[in-house]
Structures are given as C-alpha cells and as structure tokens.
Enzyme design. Structure first.
Site, PDB file in Angstrom:
ATOM      1  CB  VAL A 157      32.091  67.217  74.782  1.00  0.00           C
ATOM      2  CG1 VAL A 157      31.580  67.882  76.069  1.00  0.00           C
ATOM      3  CG2 VAL A 157      32.491  68.283  73.774  1.00  0.00           C
ATOM      4  CB  CYS A 158      29.980  63.113  76.622  1.00  0.00           C
ATOM      5  SG  CYS A 158      28.778  64.381  76.186  1.00  0.00           S
ATOM      6  CG  LEU A 159      35.614  59.391  75.383  1.00  0.00           C
ATOM      7  CD1 LEU A 159      35.728  58.443  76.566  1.00  0.00           C
ATOM      8  CD2 LEU A 159      35.690  58.619  74.075  1.00  0.00           C
TER       9      LEU A 159
END
Length: 204
Positions: free
Chosen positions: A114-116
């Site tokens: 998600v965040c990456l």
C-alpha cells in the site's frame, strides 16, 4: 524489456512513506531490526550523496510518529503529514517531489503493498521512473508483500534493495563520499574491506 538509464546523484530522489511506530508493530515479512537498519542506511547514504529526500507520514494520531531512528538520520528534513492512503494523492507530496527536479524516484514505505506500491505506481503513471526499495519496506504478511511487488513489477516499477541502489548512485569507490556511504549502509563485508584498506594504508 525497457532499459532504464543509470541512477546518479543528479537524476535521483528518495521518497520515504509512512515509516511510523504503529505500523512497524504489524510488520511480519522482515525482521523490524533489519528493516530499521536498511531504511536508516538508505536515508543516511542518500544524504551523504546529496540525493534529495522527501518524507511523509499518514495520520500520526492513528499510526504514531515516524520511527525515532529515521528522525535522527534525517535532521532538518520536514516530514509531510497527510491523511490520504496513497501519498501521491496529497498535492504537497507531489509538489515536494517535483521540486527536486529529478525524474528517477526511489520509493520505500510501510506497508509494501500500500504505502510503497500505490505512490510508486502513481508516480510511474505521471512520468517518473520509479524504483521500489523492497528490503527498506515491510508488509503485514509475506503474501501481501509478494502481491505488492508483483503488482509493481507488472506495471514497470523496478525492484531494488537498499544497498545496490545506493552503490549504483555512488558509481565510483574513489569518490570523496565513498567512506560515508559505506559507513551508512553498514554492511559487514564493507566494514571488513574498510578495515583492510586502513591497515594497508598504514603499512605504506
């Protein structure tokens, strides 16, 4: 297969997404001590090479502050706290990356899928060549990490590790920054080589 030009200190930037205390408690695909070692090494080495670094967190009231080890490694760099799931959906993050003037973007985040993955894919779609620093990122299960990496690779994001991407940027072991870079990466063999070099230098 597309060929990507070499990363250099003049064409690369680093985007660090959501390395926060609360999110680290859920990381299961990599030992958190190794994860901290790798992201701190990446950040310090990038700074030694004067590669621009953009840092963002999400909803610190929910996920906590940035890990203290990373705060210490990046003195003077202001983080952008946002609420969006995808960091690239916050105009301030995009503006900060654009302000670097670099079109090669190394991305790291918690979590990998998600965040990456989401900002890496979004940056790719807007014309950046994006590199995902896999071992400086973490996920809540191995399956999530694998799915995130496969999704990125299928789209054209380049997977890298924290050390090889920096060594590519360093380019020359005779560079003035080489000792600082290898010290930041903190790889056991690099410490051994550094010790041998010092030993033989003293013998001259």
């Amino acid at each position: 297969m597309s060929y990507h030009s070499r990363l250099t200190r003049e064409n690369a930037a680093l985007l660090i997404v959501d390395h926060q205390v609360g999110l680290y408690t859920g990381v299961r695909d990599i030992d958190t001590l190794s994860l901290k070692h790798n992201i701190v090494g990446l950040a310090k080495a990038a700074a030694a090479l004067e590669v621009p670094v953009v840092v963002t967190t999400t909803t610190e009231g929910l996920w906590g502050p940035m890990i203290p080890e990373l705060q210490e490694a990046l003195p003077g760099i202001d983080r952008i706290e946002r609420t969006t799931v995808n960091a690239w959906d916050d105009p301030r993050v995009v503006a900060a990356v654009e302000a670097t003037g670099r079109k090669n973007l190394i991305v790291t985040g918690i979590s990998t899928d998600v965040c990456l993955a989401l900002p890496a894919l979004s940056a790719l779609a807007t014309g950046y060549t994006t590199y995902a620093a896999i071992d400086a990122s973490g996920a809540f299960t191995k399956q999530q990490a694998d799915a995130g990496v496969m999704r990125m690779v299928q789209a054209g994001v380049v997977p890298v590790c924290y050390s090889n991407v920096i060594v590519e940027i360093l380019a020359d072991n005779a560079a003035a920054e080489a000792n600082a870079v290898y010290a930041a990466l903190d790889m056991p063999f690099a410490r051994l080589v550094g010790g041998l070099n010092q030993y033989f230098s003293n013998k001259k």
